[in-house]
Design a protein around this motif. Structure first.
Motif, PDB file in Angstrom:
ATOM      1  N   ARG A  17       0.826  -1.211   0.000  1.00 28.67           N
ATOM      2  CA  ARG A  17       0.000   0.000   0.000  1.00 28.67           C
ATOM      3  C   ARG A  17       0.860   1.261   0.000  1.00 28.67           C
ATOM      4  NH1 ARG A  17      -5.265  -0.812   0.525  1.00 28.67           N
ATOM      5  NH2 ARG A  17      -6.025  -2.827   1.237  1.00 28.67           N
ATOM      6  N   SER A  18       1.959   1.228   0.730  1.00 25.91           N
ATOM      7  CA  SER A  18       2.846   2.391   0.780  1.00 25.91           C
ATOM      8  C   SER A  18       3.501   2.638  -0.575  1.00 25.91           C
ATOM      9  CB  SER A  18       3.911   2.182   1.857  1.00 25.91           C
ATOM     10  OG  SER A  18       4.776   3.293   1.924  1.00 25.91           O
ATOM     11  N   LEU A  19       3.994   1.582  -1.209  1.00 26.98           N
ATOM     12  CA  LEU A  19       4.614   1.731  -2.530  1.00 26.98           C
ATOM     13  C   LEU A  19       3.585   2.174  -3.570  1.00 26.98           C
ATOM     14  CD1 LEU A  19       6.944  -1.408  -2.684  1.00 26.98           C
ATOM     15  CD2 LEU A  19       7.674   0.991  -2.606  1.00 26.98           C
ATOM     16  N   PHE A  55       6.103  -7.782  -6.320  1.00 28.47           N
ATOM     17  CA  PHE A  55       5.568  -8.659  -7.364  1.00 28.47           C
ATOM     18  C   PHE A  55       4.056  -8.554  -7.462  1.00 28.47           C
ATOM     19  CE2 PHE A  55       9.791 -10.286  -7.477  1.00 28.47           C
ATOM     20  CZ  PHE A  55       9.943 -10.726  -8.779  1.00 28.47           C
ATOM     21  N   ARG A  56       3.412  -8.109  -6.400  1.00 29.40           N
ATOM     22  CA  ARG A  56       1.982  -7.810  -6.497  1.00 29.40           C
ATOM     23  C   ARG A  56       1.767  -6.594  -7.389  1.00 29.40           C
ATOM     24  NH1 ARG A  56      -1.834  -6.870  -1.185  1.00 29.40           N
ATOM     25  NH2 ARG A  56      -3.785  -6.342  -2.279  1.00 29.40           N
ATOM     26  N   LEU A  57       2.631  -5.596  -7.268  1.00 35.92           N
ATOM     27  CA  LEU A  57       2.545  -4.409  -8.125  1.00 35.92           C
ATOM     28  C   LEU A  57       2.929  -4.753  -9.563  1.00 35.92           C
ATOM     29  CD1 LEU A  57       4.027  -1.844  -5.615  1.00 35.92           C
ATOM     30  CD2 LEU A  57       1.726  -1.752  -6.583  1.00 35.92           C
ATOM     31  N   VAL A  58       3.848  -5.685  -9.728  1.00 41.27           N
ATOM     32  CA  VAL A  58       4.200  -6.143 -11.076  1.00 41.27           C
ATOM     33  C   VAL A  58       2.992  -6.796 -11.739  1.00 41.27           C
ATOM     34  CG1 VAL A  58       5.591  -7.817 -12.365  1.00 41.27           C
ATOM     35  CG2 VAL A  58       6.670  -6.390 -10.620  1.00 41.27           C
ATOM     36  N   SER A  59       2.226  -7.586 -10.970  1.00 42.45           N
ATOM     37  CA  SER A  59       1.047  -8.249 -11.532  1.00 42.45           C
ATOM     38  C   SER A  59      -0.012  -7.245 -11.956  1.00 42.45           C
ATOM     39  CB  SER A  59       0.453  -9.233 -10.517  1.00 42.45           C
ATOM     40  OG  SER A  59      -0.191  -8.549  -9.453  1.00 42.45           O
ATOM     41  N   GLU A  60       0.021  -6.027 -11.346  1.00 43.05           N
ATOM     42  CA  GLU A  60      -0.912  -4.955 -11.702  1.00 43.05           C
ATOM     43  C   GLU A  60      -0.341  -4.039 -12.778  1.00 43.05           C
ATOM     44  OE1 GLU A  60      -1.689  -3.015  -8.005  1.00 43.05           O
ATOM     45  OE2 GLU A  60      -2.793  -4.701  -7.152  1.00 43.05           O
ATOM     46  N   GLN A  61       0.850  -4.367 -13.290  1.00 40.10           N
ATOM     47  CA  GLN A  61       1.541  -3.603 -14.331  1.00 40.10           C
ATOM     48  C   GLN A  61       2.017  -2.241 -13.839  1.00 40.10           C
ATOM     49  OE1 GLN A  61      -0.294  -3.860 -18.353  1.00 40.10           O
ATOM     50  NE2 GLN A  61      -1.831  -5.165 -17.409  1.00 40.10           N
ATOM     51  N   ALA A  67      15.319  -7.746 -13.620  1.00 38.66           N
ATOM     52  CA  ALA A  67      16.295  -8.741 -13.195  1.00 38.66           C
ATOM     53  C   ALA A  67      15.752  -9.391 -11.937  1.00 38.66           C
ATOM     54  CB  ALA A  67      17.652  -8.097 -12.936  1.00 38.66           C
ATOM     55  N   ALA A  68      16.468 -10.383 -11.424  1.00 37.43           N
ATOM     56  CA  ALA A  68      15.973 -11.125 -10.263  1.00 37.43           C
ATOM     57  C   ALA A  68      15.712 -10.220  -9.068  1.00 37.43           C
ATOM     58  CB  ALA A  68      16.959 -12.220  -9.891  1.00 37.43           C
ATOM     59  N   THR A  69      16.522  -9.211  -8.897  1.00 33.24           N
ATOM     60  CA  THR A  69      16.382  -8.334  -7.730  1.00 33.24           C
ATOM     61  C   THR A  69      16.155  -6.875  -8.121  1.00 33.24           C
ATOM     62  OG1 THR A  69      18.786  -8.039  -7.601  1.00 33.24           O
ATOM     63  CG2 THR A  69      17.822  -9.833  -6.308  1.00 33.24           C
ATOM     64  N   SER A  70      15.829  -6.625  -9.380  1.00 35.73           N
ATOM     65  CA  SER A  70      15.688  -5.250  -9.843  1.00 35.73           C
ATOM     66  C   SER A  70      14.388  -5.071 -10.609  1.00 35.73           C
ATOM     67  CB  SER A  70      16.870  -4.872 -10.741  1.00 35.73           C
ATOM     68  OG  SER A  70      16.736  -3.563 -11.224  1.00 35.73           O
ATOM     69  N   VAL A  71      13.715  -3.944 -10.361  1.00 29.55           N
ATOM     70  CA  VAL A  71      12.477  -3.612 -11.072  1.00 29.55           C
ATOM     71  C   VAL A  71      12.568  -2.160 -11.508  1.00 29.55           C
ATOM     72  CG1 VAL A  71      11.067  -5.269  -9.810  1.00 29.55           C
ATOM     73  CG2 VAL A  71      11.321  -2.952  -8.938  1.00 29.55           C
ATOM     74  N   THR A 158      -2.182   4.740 -10.123  1.00 28.49           N
ATOM     75  CA  THR A 158      -0.938   4.024  -9.851  1.00 28.49           C
ATOM     76  C   THR A 158      -0.094   3.938 -11.112  1.00 28.49           C
ATOM     77  OG1 THR A 158      -2.065   2.691  -8.165  1.00 28.49           O
ATOM     78  CG2 THR A 158       0.046   1.883  -8.950  1.00 28.49           C
ATOM     79  N   LEU A 159      -0.746   3.699 -12.250  1.00 28.39           N
ATOM     80  CA  LEU A 159      -0.039   3.592 -13.523  1.00 28.39           C
ATOM     81  C   LEU A 159       0.423   4.952 -14.038  1.00 28.39           C
ATOM     82  CD1 LEU A 159      -2.415   1.048 -15.307  1.00 28.39           C
ATOM     83  CD2 LEU A 159      -0.221   0.548 -14.217  1.00 28.39           C
ATOM     84  N   MET A 160      -0.349   6.002 -13.748  1.00 25.09           N
ATOM     85  CA  MET A 160      -0.104   7.318 -14.353  1.00 25.09           C
ATOM     86  C   MET A 160       0.601   8.294 -13.419  1.00 25.09           C
ATOM     87  SD  MET A 160      -2.888   9.539 -16.494  1.00 25.09           S
ATOM     88  CE  MET A 160      -2.335  10.750 -17.719  1.00 25.09           C
ATOM     89  N   GLY A 161       0.682   7.961 -12.126  1.00 27.05           N
ATOM     90  CA  GLY A 161       1.264   8.887 -11.158  1.00 27.05           C
ATOM     91  C   GLY A 161       2.655   9.386 -11.516  1.00 27.05           C
ATOM     92  N   PRO A 162       3.577   8.491 -11.899  1.00 32.23           N
ATOM     93  CA  PRO A 162       4.919   8.974 -12.273  1.00 32.23           C
ATOM     94  C   PRO A 162       4.891   9.962 -13.436  1.00 32.23           C
ATOM     95  CG  PRO A 162       4.983   6.631 -11.810  1.00 32.23           C
ATOM     96  CD  PRO A 162       3.524   7.027 -11.820  1.00 32.23           C
ATOM     97  N   PHE A 163       4.021   9.732 -14.415  1.00 34.86           N
ATOM     98  CA  PHE A 163       3.882  10.656 -15.545  1.00 34.86           C
ATOM     99  C   PHE A 163       3.349  12.002 -15.071  1.00 34.86           C
ATOM    100  CE2 PHE A 163       0.982  12.565 -18.636  1.00 34.86           C
ATOM    101  CZ  PHE A 163       1.812  12.749 -19.735  1.00 34.86           C
ATOM    102  N   LEU A 164       2.376  11.986 -14.157  1.00 30.94           N
ATOM    103  CA  LEU A 164       1.791  13.235 -13.684  1.00 30.94           C
ATOM    104  C   LEU A 164       2.797  14.055 -12.884  1.00 30.94           C
ATOM    105  CD1 LEU A 164      -1.804  12.056 -12.711  1.00 30.94           C
ATOM    106  CD2 LEU A 164      -1.127  13.483 -14.649  1.00 30.94           C
ATOM    107  N   ARG A 165       3.745  13.401 -12.241  1.00 28.90           N
ATOM    108  CA  ARG A 165       4.827  14.147 -11.570  1.00 28.90           C
ATOM    109  C   ARG A 165       5.600  14.948 -12.620  1.00 28.90           C
ATOM    110  NH1 ARG A 165       8.820  13.378  -7.557  1.00 28.90           N
ATOM    111  NH2 ARG A 165      10.397  14.990  -7.832  1.00 28.90           N
ATOM    112  N   THR A 166       5.900  14.321 -13.750  1.00 30.08           N
ATOM    113  CA  THR A 166       6.586  15.009 -14.832  1.00 30.08           C
ATOM    114  C   THR A 166       5.746  16.170 -15.345  1.00 30.08           C
ATOM    115  OG1 THR A 166       7.642  12.923 -15.490  1.00 30.08           O
ATOM    116  CG2 THR A 166       7.654  14.702 -17.097  1.00 30.08           C
ATOM    117  N   PHE A 167       4.438  15.952 -15.445  1.00 21.52           N
ATOM    118  CA  PHE A 167       3.527  16.996 -15.892  1.00 21.52           C
ATOM    119  C   PHE A 167       3.664  18.247 -15.032  1.00 21.52           C
ATOM    120  CE2 PHE A 167      -0.590  19.148 -15.624  1.00 21.52           C
ATOM    121  CZ  PHE A 167      -0.933  19.311 -16.960  1.00 21.52           C
TER     122      PHE A 167
END
Length: 230
Positions: A17-19, A55-61, A67-71, A158-167
């Protein structure tokens, strides 16, 4: 950075939830690399609950495994962003219409206070502006009392938040803080008891991001000078 406070019970859920909230608030940038060990250090916990949360967030795209330890935080294509914007326009427009029907003076006061927080942040701090903008939109969703709509919109943010920071970093401050900002038009529609105008203002506000999506398309269409023969 001091460890973020979490309790022992259900660490994976709390970290998830925090991430997720950090992604919605634009605390991470498109393309930013995260390591499971670094995130575990930030939260002062072991790798296992962090891996489960990631990996829960990965499943939500919302994150991508590299890599094994990198996202990494995804850098959505223009087509992806436009699809997200279209979904947000429909659903947040629906919520805005509902709030336009039921808004009380107390609701309007709270929205005005949150918008004032956004305008102040937009003048000097893109990170805080992105968070305050998110809070304004989710206040509307909460007032609408449409839990399914709100849940889907959370996924879109969640998907668009990083883009909106750029905005909020690239749009001129005068446009973000001006009296003609569409948040003001939305609030004016509530005061007038006009749900149609409230929906239109919200949809126009969300559609504003298309400017940056178009600019992104243009930048990506330019040839890389390093690939052009001398």
């Amino acid at each position: 950075m001091p460890p973020k406070a979490v309790v022992k019970e259900n660490l994976s859920e709390q970290i998830y939830r925090s991430l997720r909230l950090s992604l919605m608030d634009g605390e991470y940038r498109p393309g930013e690399r995260l390591t499971i060990s670094t995130v575990a250090e930030q939260y002062g916990t072991s790798i296992t609950p962090v891996r489960e949360a990631i990996f829960r967030l990965v499943s939500e795209q919302a994150l991508e495994v590299k890599a094994a330890t990198s996202v990494i935080v995804p850098d959505p294509t223009s087509r992806d962003l436009r699809e997200i914007v279209s979904i947000r326009k429909d659903l947040e427009g629906m919520a805005a219409f509902r709030v336009g029907q039921i808004a009380t003076s107390a609701m309007i006061d709270e929205l005005e206070a949150q918008n004032a927080t956004f305008i102040k942040a937009a003048a000097s701090n893109p990170r805080e502006a992105a968070q305050a903008n998110r809070d304004f939109h989710f206040l509307i969703l909460r007032f609408a009392e449409m839990p399914y709509v709100e849940a889907i919109c959370e996924n879109m943010w969640t998907l668009m938040g990083p883009f909106l920071r750029t905005f909020h970093e690239v749009v001129p401050v005068r446009r973000l803080t001006g009296d003609n900002h569409l948040h003001f038009r939305f609030i004016a529609a509530l005061k007038a008891g006009d749900p149609q105008a409230a929906r239109a203002a919200m949809q126009d506000d969300i559609a504003w991001s298309d400017e940056l999506i178009t600019r992104q398309e243009e930048m990506r269409a330019k040839p890389d000078p390093r690939s052009v023969p001398a």
